[in-house]
Scaffold this active site. Structure first.
Site, PDB file in Angstrom:
ATOM      1  N   SER A 139       0.853  -1.201   0.000  1.00 32.29           N
ATOM      2  CA  SER A 139       0.000   0.000   0.000  1.00 32.29           C
ATOM      3  C   SER A 139       0.883   1.243   0.000  1.00 32.29           C
ATOM      4  O   SER A 139       1.998   1.214   0.540  1.00 32.29           O
ATOM      5  CB  SER A 139      -0.861  -0.007   1.266  1.00 32.29           C
ATOM      6  OG  SER A 139      -1.473   1.243   1.456  1.00 32.29           O
ATOM      7  N   TYR A 152      -1.607  -0.671  10.384  1.00 37.11           N
ATOM      8  CA  TYR A 152      -1.766  -1.074   8.979  1.00 37.11           C
ATOM      9  C   TYR A 152      -0.563  -0.595   8.157  1.00 37.11           C
ATOM     10  O   TYR A 152       0.039  -1.372   7.405  1.00 37.11           O
ATOM     11  CB  TYR A 152      -3.067  -0.481   8.432  1.00 37.11           C
ATOM     12  CG  TYR A 152      -3.285  -0.751   6.963  1.00 37.11           C
ATOM     13  CD1 TYR A 152      -3.675  -2.010   6.524  1.00 37.11           C
ATOM     14  CD2 TYR A 152      -3.099   0.254   6.013  1.00 37.11           C
ATOM     15  CE1 TYR A 152      -3.875  -2.259   5.172  1.00 37.11           C
ATOM     16  CE2 TYR A 152      -3.296   0.014   4.664  1.00 37.11           C
ATOM     17  CZ  TYR A 152      -3.685  -1.254   4.252  1.00 37.11           C
ATOM     18  OH  TYR A 152      -3.870  -1.505   2.911  1.00 37.11           O
TER      19      TYR A 152
HETATM   20  N1  LIG Z   1      -8.850  -1.124  -0.497  1.00 39.26           N
HETATM   21  C1  LIG Z   1      -7.798  -0.307  -0.463  1.00 39.26           C
HETATM   22  O1  LIG Z   1      -7.925   0.945  -0.451  1.00 39.26           O
HETATM   23  C2  LIG Z   1      -6.414  -0.879  -0.481  1.00 39.26           C
HETATM   24  C3  LIG Z   1      -5.338  -0.016  -0.772  1.00 39.26           C
HETATM   25  C4  LIG Z   1      -4.046  -0.525  -0.778  1.00 39.26           C
HETATM   26  C5  LIG Z   1      -3.838  -1.862  -0.490  1.00 39.26           C
HETATM   27  N2  LIG Z   1      -4.892  -2.686  -0.206  1.00 39.26           N
HETATM   28  C6  LIG Z   1      -4.614  -4.075   0.121  1.00 39.26           C
HETATM   29  O2  LIG Z   1      -5.221  -4.925  -0.820  1.00 39.26           O
HETATM   30  C7  LIG Z   1      -5.524  -6.193  -0.203  1.00 39.26           C
HETATM   31  C8  LIG Z   1      -6.989  -6.542  -0.468  1.00 39.26           C
HETATM   32  O3  LIG Z   1      -7.820  -5.552   0.115  1.00 39.26           O
HETATM   33  P1  LIG Z   1      -9.357  -5.327  -0.297  1.00 39.26           P
HETATM   34  O4  LIG Z   1      -9.573  -3.866  -0.304  1.00 39.26           O
HETATM   35  O5  LIG Z   1      -9.694  -6.155  -1.486  1.00 39.26           O
HETATM   36  O6  LIG Z   1     -10.105  -5.876   1.006  1.00 39.26           O
HETATM   37  P2  LIG Z   1     -11.229  -6.993   1.204  1.00 39.26           P
HETATM   38  O7  LIG Z   1     -12.249  -6.928   0.135  1.00 39.26           O
HETATM   39  O8  LIG Z   1     -11.675  -6.822   2.614  1.00 39.26           O
HETATM   40  O9  LIG Z   1     -10.423  -8.371   1.051  1.00 39.26           O
HETATM   41  C9  LIG Z   1      -9.554  -8.808   2.067  1.00 39.26           C
HETATM   42  C10 LIG Z   1      -9.238 -10.267   1.853  1.00 39.26           C
HETATM   43  O10 LIG Z   1      -8.374 -10.724   2.904  1.00 39.26           O
HETATM   44  C11 LIG Z   1      -8.990 -11.849   3.547  1.00 39.26           C
HETATM   45  N3  LIG Z   1      -8.617 -11.935   4.949  1.00 39.26           N
HETATM   46  C12 LIG Z   1      -8.875 -11.059   5.952  1.00 39.26           C
HETATM   47  N4  LIG Z   1      -8.399 -11.533   7.117  1.00 39.26           N
HETATM   48  C13 LIG Z   1      -7.817 -12.729   6.847  1.00 39.26           C
HETATM   49  C14 LIG Z   1      -7.171 -13.716   7.631  1.00 39.26           C
HETATM   50  N5  LIG Z   1      -7.023 -13.593   8.961  1.00 39.26           N
HETATM   51  N6  LIG Z   1      -6.717 -14.829   7.009  1.00 39.26           N
HETATM   52  C15 LIG Z   1      -6.881 -14.991   5.685  1.00 39.26           C
HETATM   53  N7  LIG Z   1      -7.487 -14.111   4.885  1.00 39.26           N
HETATM   54  C16 LIG Z   1      -7.959 -12.991   5.463  1.00 39.26           C
HETATM   55  C17 LIG Z   1     -10.477 -11.631   3.363  1.00 39.26           C
HETATM   56  O11 LIG Z   1     -11.215 -12.807   3.602  1.00 39.26           O
HETATM   57  P3  LIG Z   1     -12.739 -12.634   4.182  1.00 39.26           P
HETATM   58  O12 LIG Z   1     -13.466 -11.805   3.172  1.00 39.26           O
HETATM   59  O13 LIG Z   1     -13.263 -14.000   4.289  1.00 39.26           O
HETATM   60  O14 LIG Z   1     -12.584 -11.924   5.487  1.00 39.26           O
HETATM   61  C18 LIG Z   1     -10.474 -11.172   1.904  1.00 39.26           C
HETATM   62  O15 LIG Z   1     -10.285 -12.274   1.056  1.00 39.26           O
HETATM   63  C19 LIG Z   1      -5.193  -6.015   1.288  1.00 39.26           C
HETATM   64  O16 LIG Z   1      -3.901  -6.497   1.543  1.00 39.26           O
HETATM   65  C20 LIG Z   1      -5.205  -4.508   1.459  1.00 39.26           C
HETATM   66  O17 LIG Z   1      -4.405  -4.092   2.533  1.00 39.26           O
HETATM   67  C21 LIG Z   1      -6.181  -2.234  -0.202  1.00 39.26           C
END
Ligand SMILES: NC(=O)c1ccc[n+]([C@@H]2O[C@H](COP(=O)([O-])OP(=O)(O)OC[C@H]3O[C@@H](n4cnc5c(N)ncnc54)[C@H](OP(=O)(O)O)[C@@H]3O)[C@@H](O)[C@H]2O)c1
Length: 236
Positions: A139, A152
């Site tokens: 990120s 985070y």
């Molecule tokens: N959204 C943003 O603005 C953003 C920006 C930069 C980077 N990112 C990064 O991109 C990645 C995906 O984020 P997203 O926005 O797509 O979020 P999301 O829709 O909430 O997806 C998160 C994923 O991680 C899984 N997860 C959460 N806790 C876990 C655990 N303890 N063990 C295994 N899996 C787990 C979730 O499974 P469940 O759904 O079953 O909980 C889901 O598959 C993350 O690393 C996030 O930090 C996001």
């Protein structure tokens, strides 16, 4: 898994960014293994990918459990494993004054240590084939910090540097390692935030993944940073 068809593992493939990545990779002809923590969301993602014609297996995985991570790889029965994308993560808002040891431990366990262990197991499988690509979704917060998200941002800073170290170690086995560092992406992580409409679409992160995979094995892009278009203040 069918022989001769490339295999991609998307950890967090049930999430919004992970599903966009898996969807793209499925369309490119990869056989998919996707993981998620909760089975309802994982099942929904698997069904969506199957409707798109992808060959996909869903495996529930809690990244806080090292044994579960090891069993995921034992059960994969690949090699070869061509691509691993670490796209799971959590982001709980908490000011430094309110942050507890448990909060830091939980965030680091999922975002940093979980991803590191997935990378370790991927490396073990990929080095047998002498090829493969590991992509870690970090990120911009890991480069700059963000108010209210110290744990985070620290976890993502750790993941970026871990990726750099991994790249150095993996190169000798012919394995490439890249980091994608997005700014705010329009996913459920942002709940009902009205600014979501201006955030980076998840499919742009997926596009970055496919770009990395289109490069020849002789080239690696260390990091792709995906910022939101426009002045940063306008979105926060
Ligand atoms: N959204 C943003 O603005 C953003 C920006 C930069 C980077 N990112 C990064 O991109 C990645 C995906 O984020 P997203 O926005 O797509 O979020 P999301 O829709 O909430 O997806 C998160 C994923 O991680 C899984 N997860 C959460 N806790 C876990 C655990 N303890 N063990 C295994 N899996 C787990 C979730 O499974 P469940 O759904 O079953 O909980 C889901 O598959 C993350 O690393 C996030 O930090 C996001």
């Amino acid at each position: 898994m069918s022989e001769g068809v490339p295999v991609a593992l998307v950890v967090g493939g049930s999430g919004d960014i992970g599903l966009a990545i898996a969807s793209r990779l499925g369309r490119l002809g990869y056989q998919l293994v996707i993981t998620g923590r909760t089975s309802e969301r994982l099942d929904r993602a698997v069904n969506r990918l199957r409707e798109q014609g992808a060959q996909v297996r869903g495996v529930p995985l809690d990244l806080r459990d090292e044994g579960e991570i090891e069993r995921l790889f034992t059960g994969l029965q690949v090699p070869p494993l061509d691509v691993t994308v670490n796209a799971a993560g959590i982001a709980e808002a908490k000011s430094i004054l309110r942050a507890t040891a448990a909060h830091y431990q939980e965030t680091l366990a999922v975002n940093l240590i979980g991803a590191a262990l997935v990378a370790r197991e991927s490396l073990k499988v990929m080095r047998k084939a002498g090829k493969g690509t590991i992509i870690n979704v970090a990120s911009t917060g890991g480069r700059e910090g963000q108010k209210g998200f110290a744990a985070y941002c620290a976890s993502k800073a750790g993941l970026s540097v871990l990726s750099d170290s991994l790249r150095e170690e993996a190169a000798r086995y012919g394995i490439r390692v890249a980091t994608i560092s997005p700014d705010k992406v329009d996913t459920r992580m942002h709940g009902e935030d009205p600014a979501r409409a201006r955030m980076v679409p998840p499919d742009d992160v997926a596009e970055a993944v496919t770009f990395l995979l289109r490069l020849s094995p002789l080239a690696v892009v260390r990091e792709i940073r995906l910022d939101q278009q426009g002045p940063r203040d306008a979105s926060t």
